[in-house]
Design a protein around this motif. Structure first.
Motif, short mmCIF file in Angstrom:
data_model
loop_
_atom_site.label_atom_id
_atom_site.label_comp_id
_atom_site.label_asym_id
_atom_site.label_seq_id
_atom_site.Cartn_x
_atom_site.Cartn_y
_atom_site.Cartn_z
N ALA A 288 -4.23 21.03 15.85
CA ALA A 288 -5.57 21.52 15.52
C ALA A 288 -6.58 21.12 16.60
CB ALA A 288 -6.00 20.96 14.17
N PHE A 289 -6.40 19.92 17.19
CA PHE A 289 -7.29 19.46 18.26
C PHE A 289 -7.16 20.35 19.50
CE2 PHE A 289 -8.00 16.68 22.01
CZ PHE A 289 -9.33 16.40 21.79
N LEU A 290 -5.92 20.66 19.87
CA LEU A 290 -5.70 21.56 21.01
C LEU A 290 -6.27 22.95 20.73
CD1 LEU A 290 -2.07 20.69 22.17
CD2 LEU A 290 -4.19 20.35 23.43
N GLN A 291 -6.12 23.40 19.49
CA GLN A 291 -6.64 24.70 19.10
C GLN A 291 -8.16 24.76 19.29
OE1 GLN A 291 -6.37 25.47 14.88
NE2 GLN A 291 -5.86 27.60 15.21
N SER A 292 -8.85 23.71 18.88
CA SER A 292 -10.31 23.67 19.00
C SER A 292 -10.75 23.61 20.46
CB SER A 292 -10.86 22.44 18.25
OG SER A 292 -10.49 22.48 16.90
N VAL A 293 -10.08 22.76 21.25
CA VAL A 293 -10.46 22.63 22.66
C VAL A 293 -10.21 23.94 23.40
CG1 VAL A 293 -9.89 21.45 24.82
CG2 VAL A 293 -10.07 20.14 22.70
N ALA A 294 -9.04 24.55 23.15
CA ALA A 294 -8.71 25.82 23.82
C ALA A 294 -9.70 26.91 23.42
CB ALA A 294 -7.29 26.25 23.46
N GLY A 295 -10.09 26.94 22.14
CA GLY A 295 -11.06 27.94 21.68
C GLY A 295 -12.42 27.75 22.35
N CYS A 296 -12.86 26.48 22.50
CA CYS A 296 -14.15 26.20 23.15
C CYS A 296 -14.11 26.63 24.62
CB CYS A 296 -14.46 24.71 23.02
SG CYS A 296 -16.02 24.23 23.77
N ILE A 297 -13.00 26.28 25.31
CA ILE A 297 -12.89 26.66 26.72
C ILE A 297 -12.87 28.18 26.87
CG2 ILE A 297 -11.34 26.59 28.72
CD1 ILE A 297 -10.48 23.79 27.77
N THR A 298 -12.15 28.86 25.98
CA THR A 298 -12.03 30.31 26.06
C THR A 298 -13.38 31.00 25.90
OG1 THR A 298 -9.85 30.10 25.07
CG2 THR A 298 -10.77 32.30 25.19
N ILE A 299 -14.17 30.53 24.93
CA ILE A 299 -15.45 31.18 24.68
C ILE A 299 -16.42 30.92 25.85
CG2 ILE A 299 -16.63 29.31 23.42
CD1 ILE A 299 -17.61 31.47 21.48
N LEU A 300 -16.32 29.73 26.48
CA LEU A 300 -17.17 29.44 27.64
C LEU A 300 -16.77 30.31 28.83
CD1 LEU A 300 -17.45 25.54 27.43
CD2 LEU A 300 -19.22 27.23 26.91
N ILE A 301 -15.45 30.52 29.02
CA ILE A 301 -14.99 31.38 30.12
C ILE A 301 -15.44 32.82 29.89
CG2 ILE A 301 -12.94 32.37 31.21
CD1 ILE A 301 -11.55 29.69 30.75
N ALA A 302 -15.27 33.31 28.65
CA ALA A 302 -15.68 34.68 28.35
C ALA A 302 -17.18 34.86 28.55
CB ALA A 302 -15.30 35.03 26.91
N ASN A 303 -17.96 33.87 28.10
CA ASN A 303 -19.40 33.95 28.28
C ASN A 303 -19.78 33.90 29.76
OD1 ASN A 303 -22.16 33.73 26.82
ND2 ASN A 303 -22.24 32.14 28.38
N GLY A 304 -19.04 33.06 30.54
CA GLY A 304 -19.31 32.98 31.98
C GLY A 304 -19.03 34.30 32.69
N ILE A 305 -17.92 34.96 32.31
CA ILE A 305 -17.61 36.27 32.92
C ILE A 305 -18.68 37.29 32.58
CG2 ILE A 305 -15.94 38.17 32.90
CD1 ILE A 305 -13.75 36.04 32.40
N VAL A 306 -19.09 37.30 31.30
CA VAL A 306 -20.14 38.24 30.88
C VAL A 306 -21.44 37.95 31.63
CG1 VAL A 306 -21.58 38.96 28.95
CG2 VAL A 306 -19.13 38.66 28.62
N ARG A 307 -21.75 36.66 31.83
CA ARG A 307 -22.98 36.29 32.54
C ARG A 307 -22.96 36.80 33.98
NH1 ARG A 307 -26.87 32.61 31.68
NH2 ARG A 307 -25.77 31.75 29.89
N LYS A 308 -21.76 36.75 34.61
CA LYS A 308 -21.64 37.25 35.98
C LYS A 308 -21.85 38.75 36.06
CE LYS A 308 -20.36 33.55 38.42
NZ LYS A 308 -21.11 33.10 39.62
N VAL A 309 -21.28 39.47 35.05
CA VAL A 309 -21.33 40.94 35.08
C VAL A 309 -22.68 41.44 34.59
CG1 VAL A 309 -20.28 43.04 34.17
CG2 VAL A 309 -18.84 41.08 34.74
N ASP A 310 -23.14 40.89 33.45
CA ASP A 310 -24.40 41.35 32.84
C ASP A 310 -25.13 40.16 32.23
OD1 ASP A 310 -26.45 42.67 31.69
OD2 ASP A 310 -25.27 43.79 30.24
N PRO A 311 -25.99 39.47 32.98
CA PRO A 311 -26.64 38.24 32.50
C PRO A 311 -27.40 38.43 31.18
CG PRO A 311 -27.03 38.54 34.84
CD PRO A 311 -26.39 39.80 34.35
N ASP A 312 -27.95 39.61 30.94
CA ASP A 312 -28.74 39.83 29.72
C ASP A 312 -27.87 39.85 28.47
OD1 ASP A 312 -31.01 40.00 31.24
OD2 ASP A 312 -30.88 42.18 31.47
N SER A 313 -26.56 40.10 28.59
CA SER A 313 -25.68 40.18 27.42
C SER A 313 -24.99 38.86 27.10
CB SER A 313 -24.62 41.27 27.65
OG SER A 313 -25.22 42.53 27.84
#
Length: 316
Positions: A288-313
């Motif tokens: 469960a700990f690995l699941q939470s950490v991986a989920g947090c990292i994934t959402i930060l990476i996805a948000n970072g990619i979106v920020r690069k492509v379209d900062p307003d979104s």
């Protein structure tokens, strides 16, 4: 003079006002709720690093259990099943994310084009109803169809001169059935989110497009979809953040925990539940700990990619 005015404005801004007091009182219950039910339980993370043994009450058991370092994580990855479980969790969620955007957006666009409001309400209600059914009810309904001796499907097969099937042992069928059940249950809920966005679009855009001779497809392509982009990206980021999670009811209750379907229905959440049933609490906490950490990292990476492509979104 301008400097003095600026300093006076800063002092006024720093001063605690009556509005600040009222807003703080309003926020206090939510803050307490988050502290009690979101931050305080994080204390249990240390179970993943302990050889957990029950010694009295829950707190005493945690504090008195011996530290074991990363032993629980080593056991977790030494078992061959963990890679199969990760594969199932990720592949199912990738399919769910794609379908949970494409199908609800398409359904919302189609219903948004209906001229009959009564018919649109009927379709919305019909698609939204499965969302309120619990997986327990869905499991009972599916059992009525797929049961070996009393199921409707096998009864029809026998009437047509064919042999009945053990549907709860047909593992090739279940990935398709699980995807179908997920879409069937969540389509209406996701569609309502996108339909609300379409309803909020200023109608003058469409009136101007119609005057210019735009077709329905051109209105969707150049007005509706661009204005829905922010909501679609937000739903995508939220879905990606839960890519290591799975719906426990869908993967545990609906297949009725059939051992024959183990290789296609086991996900991280089901694995954690089964580890808890066998009293290996430390390994369940590590997963469960690995699941939470991986989920947090994934959402930060996805948000970072979106920020690069379209900062307003971007959400963060």
């Amino acid at each position: 003079m301008a400097h003095k005015i600026e300093q006076a404005a800063i002092k006024r801004k720093k001063r605690w006002t009556r509005d600040d007091t009222e807003l703080s009182i309003l926020a206090l219950p939510t803050t307490i709720w988050y502290f009690l039910f979101s931050f305080l339980p994080m204390f249990g993370i240390i179970i993943a690093f302990k050889d957990y043994k029950i010694k009295g009450n829950f707190i005493d058991s945690i504090l008195q259990s011996d530290w074991c370092g990363f032993k629980n994580f080593e056991f977790l990855f030494s078992s061959g099943d963990i890679w199969m479980i990760l594969r199932n969790t990720l592949l199912y969620n990738i399919v769910f994310i794609v379908l949970s955007i494409v199908l609800p957006v398409t359904a919302a666009l189609l219903i948004g084009q209906l001229h009959s409001k009564r018919l649109a309400k009927f379709y919305q209600t019909a698609m939204f109803l499965p969302y309120f059914l619990s997986w327990v009810v869905v499991t009972a309904l599916l059992w009525a169809f797929l049961s070996y001796d009393r199921g409707l499907v096998n009864s029809l097969l026998v009437q047509f001169g064919m042999d009945p099937h053990q549907w709860y042992m047909e593992k090739n069928m279940w990935p398709w059935l699980i995807v179908f059940m997920n879409v069937w249950k969540s389509l209406g809920y996701n569609m309502v989110v996108y339909l609300a966005t379409i309803t909020g679009i200023d109608r003058t855009y469409y009136e101007a497009a119609i005057i210019d001779g735009a077709s329905i497809w051109q209105q969707i392509k150049y007005i509706t979809l661009p204005l829905m982009k922010t909501v679609i990206i937000m739903m995508f980021i939220l879905a990606v953040g839960r890519i290591f999670y799975s719906d426990f009811g869908l993967f545990y209750q609906v297949p009725r925990d059939s051992n024959s379907l183990y290789s296609v229905t086991q996900t991280i959440d089901v694995f954690v539940f089964k580890q808890l049933k066998t009293s290996t609490t430390g390994m369940a906490s590590a997963a469960a700990f690995l699941q939470s950490v991986a989920g947090c990292i994934t959402i930060l990476i996805a948000n970072g990619i979106v920020r690069k492509v379209d900062p307003d979104s971007a959400m963060i």
